[in-house]
Write a protein that holds these residues in place. Structure first.
Motif, PDB file in Angstrom:
ATOM      1  N   GLU A 244      25.194 -25.768  17.449  1.00 36.97           N
ATOM      2  CA  GLU A 244      25.727 -24.958  16.361  1.00 36.97           C
ATOM      3  C   GLU A 244      27.170 -25.324  16.031  1.00 36.97           C
ATOM      4  O   GLU A 244      27.638 -25.114  14.913  1.00 36.97           O
ATOM      5  CB  GLU A 244      25.674 -23.468  16.741  1.00 36.97           C
ATOM      6  CG  GLU A 244      24.275 -22.884  16.781  1.00 36.97           C
ATOM      7  CD  GLU A 244      24.282 -21.489  17.401  1.00 36.97           C
ATOM      8  OE1 GLU A 244      25.385 -21.014  17.757  1.00 36.97           O
ATOM      9  OE2 GLU A 244      23.201 -20.897  17.525  1.00 36.97           O
ATOM     10  N   GLU A 245      27.893 -25.865  17.018  1.00 37.83           N
ATOM     11  CA  GLU A 245      29.312 -26.160  16.811  1.00 37.83           C
ATOM     12  C   GLU A 245      29.528 -27.220  15.744  1.00 37.83           C
ATOM     13  O   GLU A 245      30.507 -27.182  15.009  1.00 37.83           O
ATOM     14  CB  GLU A 245      29.938 -26.634  18.133  1.00 37.83           C
ATOM     15  CG  GLU A 245      30.072 -25.535  19.177  1.00 37.83           C
ATOM     16  CD  GLU A 245      30.512 -26.083  20.522  1.00 37.83           C
ATOM     17  OE1 GLU A 245      30.646 -27.325  20.639  1.00 37.83           O
ATOM     18  OE2 GLU A 245      30.715 -25.300  21.452  1.00 37.83           O
TER      19      GLU A 245
ATOM     20  N   TRP B 204      38.706 -20.548  17.838  1.00 40.13           N
ATOM     21  CA  TRP B 204      37.371 -20.124  18.297  1.00 40.13           C
ATOM     22  C   TRP B 204      37.267 -20.448  19.782  1.00 40.13           C
ATOM     23  O   TRP B 204      37.009 -21.583  20.163  1.00 40.13           O
ATOM     24  CB  TRP B 204      36.287 -20.843  17.498  1.00 40.13           C
ATOM     25  CG  TRP B 204      34.898 -20.383  17.787  1.00 40.13           C
ATOM     26  CD1 TRP B 204      34.506 -19.256  18.454  1.00 40.13           C
ATOM     27  CD2 TRP B 204      33.684 -21.051  17.415  1.00 40.13           C
ATOM     28  NE1 TRP B 204      33.147 -19.166  18.518  1.00 40.13           N
ATOM     29  CE2 TRP B 204      32.613 -20.254  17.880  1.00 40.13           C
ATOM     30  CE3 TRP B 204      33.410 -22.228  16.723  1.00 40.13           C
ATOM     31  CZ2 TRP B 204      31.273 -20.623  17.683  1.00 40.13           C
ATOM     32  CZ3 TRP B 204      32.087 -22.589  16.534  1.00 40.13           C
ATOM     33  CH2 TRP B 204      31.020 -21.802  17.002  1.00 40.13           C
TER      34      TRP B 204
ATOM     35  N   ARG C 107      28.720 -17.141  16.945  1.00 40.96           N
ATOM     36  CA  ARG C 107      29.775 -17.742  16.122  1.00 40.96           C
ATOM     37  C   ARG C 107      30.778 -16.702  15.620  1.00 40.96           C
ATOM     38  O   ARG C 107      31.901 -17.044  15.241  1.00 40.96           O
ATOM     39  CB  ARG C 107      29.151 -18.455  14.918  1.00 40.96           C
ATOM     40  CG  ARG C 107      28.287 -19.652  15.278  1.00 40.96           C
ATOM     41  CD  ARG C 107      27.752 -20.320  14.016  1.00 40.96           C
ATOM     42  NE  ARG C 107      28.831 -20.852  13.212  1.00 40.96           N
ATOM     43  CZ  ARG C 107      29.302 -22.100  13.304  1.00 40.96           C
ATOM     44  NH1 ARG C 107      28.787 -22.932  14.194  1.00 40.96           N
ATOM     45  NH2 ARG C 107      30.277 -22.512  12.533  1.00 40.96           N
TER      46      ARG C 107
END
Length: 285
Positions: free
Chosen positions: A91-92, A135, A258
């Motif tokens: 997902e990153e 993040w 996220r």
């Protein structure tokens, strides 16, 4: 048997056994050992430690300050060892997705250098989020304690702090996302192998509190790992040596989504069956 490093009233670091709510000191003055790492490197660490116990000086655990149970060992980490961590890493970054997908099923695991002792925080000590990252997440991990012969002698709790946006921008930035001051938590003790439950029964629980409220919580277990501890140790030892021993974080199966990032003032608590709970406040910059 659970072994700890702690500060005595004199301010000197000591080694002891954590026995319930009590700390039983080890008397190293009458032994060939000088550090906790020396004891872990003995042919039989539990026998060596028990021979040095001094019950006459036991003290309540609440009266001592626990330290990270590390001396001169290197700290390494494995990645993409759980299906959840594979999905999170993909997902990153779309550019890196195929790399993480392939390594999950590859015979060779992802292994990387994580920390030197001065970059490690113990129980209650601050862990850091980078000033140049927006993040950041904790990664709760079962951590293997290895002696100089790469034998598994015990387990501890590990927190593999990670800047997901830096790593997601480019996989080559992984060292900057993972290795910096106060980037790794270890503790509160080292539980020797004989006192640990079977791997399939090692549950990992993560709780993040913000302003006293639970901001995130999750759980997993070693039963969900795609690789065995023995396999990870085997690959770590290929063409490599660890004269002082090593800690090997085995990957995470609990990853916030996220929409979550750590903030200064958060408290991260990681609990693992057979070991205990490692709690750390979060700072930045």
């Amino acid at each position: 048997m659970r072994l700890i490093k702690y500060l005595a009233h004199t301010g000197e670091p000591c080694i002891g056994q954590l026995d319930g709510d009590l700390v039983v000191p080890l008397d190293l003055a009458r032994s060939p050992f000088r550090t906790l790492a020396d004891i872990l490197d003995a042919e039989d660490p539990e026998q060596a430690a028990r021979a040095l116990l001094d019950p006459s000086r036991e003290t309540p655990a609440t009266d001592v300050g626990l330290l990270a149970p590390i001396d001169r060992q290197e700290v390494w980490a494995a990645g993409v060892t759980y299906r959840r961590s594979q999905a999170a890493r993909m997902e990153e970054s779309a550019a890196a997705a195929s790399c993480y997908d392939r390594v999950y099923s590859s015979p060779r695991p992802e292994l990387f250098f994580k920390a030197t002792p001065h970059r490690v925080a113990g129980p209650g000590q601050p862990l850091r989020i980078r000033a140049d990252s927006a993040w950041n997440v904790p990664e709760p991990e079962i951590t293997l304690v290895l002696n100089s012969r790469l034998q598994l002698v015990g387990f501890t709790v590990g927190n593999d702090m990670s800047s997901r946006d830096i790593e997601g921008e480019n996989p080559l930035y992984l060292p900057q996302a993972k290795v910096y001051n106060a980037c790794c938590g270890l503790g509160p003790c080292i539980t020797l192998c004989g006192a640990m439950p079977p791997a399939a029964e090692m549950h990992v629980r993560l709780v993040i509190r913000r302003a006293g409220e639970v901001a995130f919580a999750g759980t997993t277990s070693a039963a969900k790992m795609a690789r065995s501890f023995e396999d990870l140790i085997h690959w770590l030892g290929r063409d490599n040596s660890f004269p002082h021993g090593a800690f090997l974080l085995t990957g995470t199966g609990v990853v916030p989504g996220r929409d979550f990032t750590l903030q200064p003032g958060d408290w991260v608590a990681i609990s693992i069956d057979g070991i205990g709970t490692l709690s750390n406040p979060i700072v930045q910059g």
